[in-house]
Design a protein around this motif. Structure first.
Motif, PDB file in Angstrom:
ATOM      1  N   ARG A  12      -3.311  -3.715  -6.848  1.00 23.08           N
ATOM      2  CA  ARG A  12      -4.525  -4.456  -6.534  1.00 23.08           C
ATOM      3  C   ARG A  12      -4.343  -5.954  -6.776  1.00 23.08           C
ATOM      4  O   ARG A  12      -4.792  -6.786  -5.976  1.00 23.08           O
ATOM      5  CB  ARG A  12      -5.683  -3.921  -7.370  1.00 23.08           C
ATOM      6  CG  ARG A  12      -7.020  -4.570  -7.030  1.00 23.08           C
ATOM      7  CD  ARG A  12      -8.193  -3.864  -7.696  1.00 23.08           C
ATOM      8  NE  ARG A  12      -8.070  -3.796  -9.144  1.00 23.08           N
ATOM      9  CZ  ARG A  12      -7.822  -2.686  -9.839  1.00 23.08           C
ATOM     10  NH1 ARG A  12      -7.681  -1.537  -9.210  1.00 23.08           N
ATOM     11  NH2 ARG A  12      -7.720  -2.717 -11.158  1.00 23.08           N
ATOM     12  N   GLU A  13      -3.668  -6.324  -7.833  1.00 18.15           N
ATOM     13  CA  GLU A  13      -3.446  -7.741  -8.123  1.00 18.15           C
ATOM     14  C   GLU A  13      -2.517  -8.391  -7.098  1.00 18.15           C
ATOM     15  O   GLU A  13      -2.726  -9.528  -6.683  1.00 18.15           O
ATOM     16  CB  GLU A  13      -2.864  -7.899  -9.531  1.00 18.15           C
ATOM     17  CG  GLU A  13      -3.869  -7.648 -10.640  1.00 18.15           C
ATOM     18  CD  GLU A  13      -5.050  -8.603 -10.533  1.00 18.15           C
ATOM     19  OE1 GLU A  13      -4.835  -9.829 -10.568  1.00 18.15           O
ATOM     20  OE2 GLU A  13      -6.192  -8.108 -10.400  1.00 18.15           O
TER      21      GLU A  13
ATOM     22  N   GLN B  57       0.822  -1.213   0.000  1.00 22.22           N
ATOM     23  CA  GLN B  57       0.000   0.000   0.000  1.00 22.22           C
ATOM     24  C   GLN B  57       0.855   1.261   0.000  1.00 22.22           C
ATOM     25  O   GLN B  57       0.429   2.302  -0.502  1.00 22.22           O
ATOM     26  CB  GLN B  57      -0.917  -0.019   1.222  1.00 22.22           C
ATOM     27  CG  GLN B  57      -2.019  -1.071   1.126  1.00 22.22           C
ATOM     28  CD  GLN B  57      -2.794  -1.247   2.407  1.00 22.22           C
ATOM     29  OE1 GLN B  57      -2.277  -1.032   3.507  1.00 22.22           O
ATOM     30  NE2 GLN B  57      -4.056  -1.661   2.291  1.00 22.22           N
TER      31      GLN B  57
ATOM     32  N   ARG C  47      -4.374  -8.919  -3.964  1.00 23.21           N
ATOM     33  CA  ARG C  47      -5.367  -9.983  -4.124  1.00 23.21           C
ATOM     34  C   ARG C  47      -4.800 -11.354  -3.819  1.00 23.21           C
ATOM     35  O   ARG C  47      -5.493 -12.224  -3.250  1.00 23.21           O
ATOM     36  CB  ARG C  47      -5.923  -9.947  -5.558  1.00 23.21           C
ATOM     37  CG  ARG C  47      -6.957 -11.019  -5.850  1.00 23.21           C
ATOM     38  CD  ARG C  47      -7.452 -10.935  -7.284  1.00 23.21           C
ATOM     39  NE  ARG C  47      -6.386 -11.175  -8.252  1.00 23.21           N
ATOM     40  CZ  ARG C  47      -5.952 -12.386  -8.616  1.00 23.21           C
ATOM     41  NH1 ARG C  47      -6.503 -13.481  -8.070  1.00 23.21           N
ATOM     42  NH2 ARG C  47      -5.010 -12.524  -9.516  1.00 23.21           N
TER      43      ARG C  47
ATOM     44  N   ASP D 253      -1.696   1.333  -9.692  1.00 23.13           N
ATOM     45  CA  ASP D 253      -2.757   0.897  -8.794  1.00 23.13           C
ATOM     46  C   ASP D 253      -3.349  -0.445  -9.209  1.00 23.13           C
ATOM     47  O   ASP D 253      -3.727  -1.258  -8.361  1.00 23.13           O
ATOM     48  CB  ASP D 253      -3.860   1.961  -8.717  1.00 23.13           C
ATOM     49  CG  ASP D 253      -3.412   3.197  -7.945  1.00 23.13           C
ATOM     50  OD1 ASP D 253      -2.538   3.050  -7.059  1.00 23.13           O
ATOM     51  OD2 ASP D 253      -3.924   4.293  -8.217  1.00 23.13           O
ATOM     52  N   GLU D 254      -3.419  -0.692 -10.527  1.00 22.78           N
ATOM     53  CA  GLU D 254      -3.926  -1.990 -10.977  1.00 22.78           C
ATOM     54  C   GLU D 254      -2.989  -3.115 -10.565  1.00 22.78           C
ATOM     55  O   GLU D 254      -3.417  -4.180 -10.104  1.00 22.78           O
ATOM     56  CB  GLU D 254      -4.097  -1.981 -12.500  1.00 22.78           C
ATOM     57  CG  GLU D 254      -5.251  -1.113 -12.989  1.00 22.78           C
ATOM     58  CD  GLU D 254      -5.350  -1.108 -14.505  1.00 22.78           C
ATOM     59  OE1 GLU D 254      -4.365  -1.523 -15.165  1.00 22.78           O
ATOM     60  OE2 GLU D 254      -6.407  -0.701 -15.027  1.00 22.78           O
TER      61      GLU D 254
END
Length: 500
Positions: free
Chosen positions: A456-457, A411, A460, A452-453
């Protein structure tokens, strides 16, 4: 599992006692579950000031959840927190208008469905009605709300204890040697004195004088003297001149063995009675109003506690009010949205035991340093009111991070190379979703050129069930090697040698 980290010159400890104050850094939902074995049924008061979900995103906490996500976030924490409350315990949640009605329904559903009950909502004036913070708002938002619930259906709301004074006892009543008439009224032998046979004067206050109470409103129905007047004397209006006095024996609890009742003067409809200072107690118990004005305290709140915490700090006077109402000395007070540590600072100054939980890093720059200043005797907030001279102590511990550390690093990463550096470390020690094909994932992750993509992965694939180390694994070789001797024994003391 906990790490007892040294902070600001403090010392590692190997055990925790039943009377120790406690501060925990880490996810508050997990921390609450960690508290369950040790503190279930022992907390007297829980006060929380969660993110208001205003959409402003003004806190490091996400302050712009969808409503359903926010309510789920609150629900999960309230359910476990309620298990920590004692049978005489209370839960207080402060909120703004943004989620107030939805929160009220949620808490009613969770807490009223069992043995607990909603006591009332305190309406808190936090800004002056004439002071608008910004002109482009649709209205001037000046109120906040504290929703108050008890653990038990049998809980009785405390009352204000007000010491009786002689301030309102300012009348002397003198009547003639003989009454104008004696008659039976309501089963009592009542002396009647006409106005020319009466002398009433107002004098300096004294406990030996009388107080004049008008018979109106709730006094007509909920006060024994009021009921007597309505039933027996009010019907005599017109039969006797205005201001006629009736000396009624055997009524009231003052030093007299009688009470004077007075018919209304010409043109008025309400009579009155004169009573002496009650003798049964030197205090009066009155219900608390459901409104408090804390504008002045809110205006100066950010200057309290040495450390600034703009837009998120509650005034010490507000917490002192609640702690005074709902707790006694040595009771345990919990706040699991610790923020700037106002609840804990006030609890320490008022000789209550406290537990604080905070997951944000400002716990190390604001919250804990503030408590250290309190221990040194800082004189802000309520210090002078309670004659605070310093002292006290607390145990500081952190939830022992596993995947949470990698999550934090992901983050915080500002570039794709930083993200991928975290990923390389994740492959070595993190718990990654066991269903994941790493080779295929690494082919796919390269296609995400947006920071950011890609973040996010990577988030996840982390196993969210392994954010922190579980106490049940404390004696596993790979976990034991990570713990110092003091941390190992501290956890054994905290969990009582048996984890969940």
């Amino acid at each position: 599992m906990l790490k007892n980290t040294m902070f600001g010159g403090g010392a590692n400890v190997t055990s925790i006692s039943a009377n120790d104050n406690l501060v925990i850094k880490g996810n508050n939902l997990i921390a609450l579950h960690s508290l369950k074995k040790r503190y279930a049924g022992k907390i007297k008061m829980i006060f929380i000031d969660p993110p208001y979900n205003t959409g402003a995103d003004s806190f490091e906490y996400n302050d712009s959840f969808s409503r359903s996500a926010w309510l789920t976030f609150i629900k999960n924490r309230i359910e476990i927190a309620n298990e920590l409350l004692s049978e005489e315990g209370v839960l207080l949640v402060q909120i703004s208008f943004h989620e107030y009605p939805y929160l009220r329904i949620l808490l009613d559903t969770i807490l009223n469905s069992g043995s607990g009950k909603h006591i009332f909502d305190m309406n808190v004036l936090v800004r002056h009605p004439e002071r608008a913070l910004t002109a482009d708002k649709p209205f001037n938002d000046v109120m906040e709300y504290t929703l108050i619930y008890s653990k038990s259906l049998s809980y009785e709301m405390p009352k204000q204890i007000i010491e009786k004074t002689a301030d309102k006892y300012v009348y002397k009543v003198t009547v003639g040697e003989k009454p104008n008439e004696v008659r039976q009224l309501g089963g009592k032998k009542v002396e009647v004195y006409l106005p020319e046979n009466i002398h009433i004067e107002k004098v300096e206050p004294s406990k030996n004088n009388l107080h004049r109470e008008t018979v109106r409103g709730s006094i007509r129905e909920k006060n024994s003297s009021g009921r007597y007047y309505v039933a027996n004397l009010e019907p005599l209006i017109g039969e006797y001149p205005p201001l006629t006095l009736f000396k009624v024996p055997g009524i009231g609890d003052d030093v007299l063995d009688y009470r004077y009742f007075e018919l209304p003067k010409e043109g008025n409809k309400n009579g009155a009675y004169y009573q002496g200072m009650p003798q049964s107690s030197n205090v009066t118990k009155k219900p608390y109003p459901n409104f408090i004005d804390f504008v002045k305290s809110y205006n100066s709140a950010n200057r309290e506690g040495v450390y600034s915490f703009r837009n998120g700090k509650k005034p010490e006077a507000l917490l002192a009010k609640y702690i005074e109402i709902f707790t006694k000395k040595n009771d345990i007070v919990l706040d699991f949205f610790m923020g700037s540590a106002t609840t804990q600072a006030v609890a320490m100054k008022m000789n209550r035991q406290f537990i604080g939980i905070e997951q944000m890093d400002y716990i190390n720059t604001v919250s804990v340093p503030r408590l250290q200043k309190v221990m040194e005797g800082e004189q802000g907030g309520i210090s002078k009111d309670v004659n605070w001279q310093g002292g006290g102590s607390f145990v500081y511990a952190e939830l022992m991070e596993k995947n949470q550390g990698y999550l934090n690093d992901l983050q915080k990463a500002d570039t794709i190379p930083e993200l991928m550096s975290v990923y390389e470390r994740m492959k070595e020690n993190a718990d990654i979703d066991f269903r994941l094909d790493l080779a295929e994932f690494e082919k796919e992750i390269g296609q995400f050129t947006n920071l950011d993509e890609r973040r996010r992965e990577l988030i996840r694939i982390l196993d969210k069930n392994q954010l922190y180390y579980n106490y049940a694994n404390i004696d596993d070789d790979n976990v034991r090697d990570l713990l110092s001797e003091s941390d190992y024994h501290f956890n054994k003391s905290f969990y009582g040698g048996d984890g969940e």
